[in-house]
Motif scaffolding. Structure first.
Motif, PDB file in Angstrom:
ATOM      1  N   LEU A 134       5.024  12.675   0.281  1.00 42.08           N
ATOM      2  CA  LEU A 134       4.026  11.609   0.340  1.00 42.08           C
ATOM      3  C   LEU A 134       4.076  10.876   1.680  1.00 42.08           C
ATOM      4  O   LEU A 134       3.046  10.601   2.298  1.00 42.08           O
ATOM      5  N   LEU A 144       1.163   4.133  -2.855  1.00 47.49           N
ATOM      6  CA  LEU A 144       0.943   5.552  -2.588  1.00 47.49           C
ATOM      7  C   LEU A 144       2.054   6.410  -3.180  1.00 47.49           C
ATOM      8  O   LEU A 144       1.819   7.518  -3.662  1.00 47.49           O
ATOM      9  N   ILE A 190      -5.865   8.596   1.750  1.00 50.11           N
ATOM     10  CA  ILE A 190      -5.116   8.733   3.003  1.00 50.11           C
ATOM     11  C   ILE A 190      -5.985   9.335   4.105  1.00 50.11           C
ATOM     12  O   ILE A 190      -5.959   8.887   5.256  1.00 50.11           O
ATOM     13  N   VAL A 194      -4.520   6.906  -5.724  1.00 46.34           N
ATOM     14  CA  VAL A 194      -4.624   6.153  -4.488  1.00 46.34           C
ATOM     15  C   VAL A 194      -4.304   7.031  -3.286  1.00 46.34           C
ATOM     16  O   VAL A 194      -4.805   6.818  -2.183  1.00 46.34           O
ATOM     17  N   ARG A 195      -3.486   8.065  -3.492  1.00 45.62           N
ATOM     18  CA  ARG A 195      -3.104   8.936  -2.377  1.00 45.62           C
ATOM     19  C   ARG A 195      -4.307   9.617  -1.732  1.00 45.62           C
ATOM     20  O   ARG A 195      -4.279   9.978  -0.555  1.00 45.62           O
ATOM     21  N   GLU A 204      -1.031   8.573  -7.962  1.00 44.91           N
ATOM     22  CA  GLU A 204      -1.646   9.794  -7.431  1.00 44.91           C
ATOM     23  C   GLU A 204      -3.078   9.572  -6.962  1.00 44.91           C
ATOM     24  O   GLU A 204      -3.506  10.132  -5.958  1.00 44.91           O
ATOM     25  N   PHE A 229       0.823  -1.202   0.000  1.00 45.00           N
ATOM     26  CA  PHE A 229       0.000   0.000   0.000  1.00 45.00           C
ATOM     27  C   PHE A 229       0.859   1.255   0.000  1.00 45.00           C
ATOM     28  O   PHE A 229       0.628   2.187  -0.758  1.00 45.00           O
ATOM     29  N   VAL A 230       1.897   1.268   0.858  1.00 46.79           N
ATOM     30  CA  VAL A 230       2.771   2.435   0.946  1.00 46.79           C
ATOM     31  C   VAL A 230       3.473   2.672  -0.382  1.00 46.79           C
ATOM     32  O   VAL A 230       3.549   3.799  -0.866  1.00 46.79           O
ATOM     33  N   LEU A 239       1.241  10.775   4.786  1.00 44.71           N
ATOM     34  CA  LEU A 239       0.712   9.502   5.265  1.00 44.71           C
ATOM     35  C   LEU A 239       0.827   9.377   6.784  1.00 44.71           C
ATOM     36  O   LEU A 239       0.143   8.575   7.401  1.00 44.71           O
TER      37      LEU A 239
END
Length: 381
Positions: free
Chosen positions: A279, A214, A224, A220-221, A218, A210-211, A283
């Motif tokens: 990023l 991310l 958060i 999927v970010r 873009e 997942f990280v 997170l």
């Protein structure tokens, strides 16, 4: 082709074979493409033997010594390798489907592209093994030790990793679907980046994917903000002399239920790291930045702090000076930038971790979250 004399000796049984190996320990057994499917080779001394492309399907190799052996593309499906010594063996592209390797020693073994579907590796030692591109579909690694193993592009689908040790594994490109884990599975310092990139580590194999996603996607970010965050970003230049600071802070955060994400600036500056730092900061619940030996860190920090509104706590060893722009950042963004903490020793830093860093950061995080939820009303006149 295999050496005919060596083939004949092994076909006479393990006792005859081992007696010959004792007399001729320096001779490398040549068993290339040999057919020993279903054979009983339990306890055989096959150390450094050349078994390239050999057929050992269903063979009994329980307790055999295969240390340093060449088993490239060998067929070991359904073979019994329980408690076998495969330390440093080359099993690249080998077929080990449904093989039994419980308690086997695969320390430093090469398993690049190997097929281990359904294999039983309970309690196996895979310390430092290379499993790049290996298939571990439905494999059972209950209690196995994979410390510092390489798993680039490995396939872990329905793999059982209950109580396994995954500390320090390199897992860039891993495919982990429906993996079985447990509270006893030790997942720490999983490296999700390539060797030529700055190391980003996480403590959960499923979070790792997942990280990394991310960092690269873009769209999927945007999710958060809907996720309860436990991440704490640790920034710094952790060279050999300062790695103890990183290790201690990371361990203390784990004890308190946080998920430490580490960005180490101690890597060659081959590209701009600013976007990655942004990023990871976004997170995280808060950021701890050790600026004792900043080097390139100030550039990323100056670019990140104005845009990512998360509590930011700089720490610095007593006697060192912060980079020049830190005061300016604090003046302009003091709503989330704390004044630096100067620590006289690592023990002093850890002793003040709850009161001086975590608690204020949690309070500030809640305040910032509340502020983001406020709606602008305007004024009617």
């Amino acid at each position: 082709m295999a050496n005919l004399e060596h083939l004949e000796l092994l076909r006479q049984g393990v006792r005859v074979w081992n007696a010959w190996r004792t007399k001729a320990p320096l001779v490398r057994a040549d068993l290339i493409e040999a057919d020993f499917s279903g054979a009983n080779l339990s306890g055989a001394n096959l150390r450094r033997a050349c078994l390239k492309r050999a057929d050992l399907d269903g063979a009994n190799l329980c307790g055999a010594d295969l240390g340093g052996a060449d088993l490239i593309a060998a067929v070991l499906s359904r073979a019994n390798l329980d408690r076998a010594n495969l330390c440093g063996a080359d099993l690249g592209l080998a077929y080990l489907t449904d093989a039994h390797l419980s308690g086997a020693n695969l320390d430093g073994a090469n398993l690049v592209g190997a097929y281990l579907g359904g294999a039983h590796l309970n309690g196996a030692n895979l310390n430092g093994a290379n499993l790049d591109g290996a298939s571990l579909h439905r494999a059972v690694l209950l209690g196995a030790n994979l410390t510092d193993a390489k798993l680039y592009g490995a396939h872990l689908v329905e793999t059982n990793l209950v109580d396994a040790v995954l500390t320090g594994c390199r897992i860039y490109g891993i495919s982990a679907w429906n993996v079985e884990l447990s509270g006893g599975t030790k997942q720490q310092d999983l490296i999700i980046t390539l060797p030529d990139e700055p190391e980003v580590t996480v403590d959960n194999i499923e979070v790792a994917q997942f990280v990394y996603l991310l960092l690269r996607n873009e769209k999927v970010r945007d999710v958060i903000d809907t996720i309860g965050r436990k991440g704490v970003l640790l920034l710094g230049r952790f060279t050999e002399g300062r790695i103890v600071v990183l290790q201690r802070l990371r361990e203390e955060l784990r004890k308190r239920g946080y998920l430490p994400i580490v960005f180490n600036f101690d890597k060659p500056e081959t590209k701009d790291f600013t976007e990655t730092v942004r990023l990871l900061a976004g997170l995280s619940k808060f950021v701890i930045a050790d600026i004792t030996n900043p080097k390139s860190a100030p550039l990323e920090i100056q670019a990140t702090v104005p845009e990512i509104i998360v509590p930011f706590r700089p720490i610095i060893e007593e006697g060192e000076k912060p980079f020049a722009m830190l005061t300016d950042l604090w003046i302009k963004h003091r709503d989330w930038v704390f004044e630096p903490i100067y620590y006289s020793s690592l023990d002093a830093l850890v002793g003040a971790l709850d009161e001086k860093i975590i608690r204020p950061a949690e309070v500030r995080f809640a305040e910032l979250l509340g502020r983001k939820a406020e709606r602008m009303k305007g004024e009617h006149i």
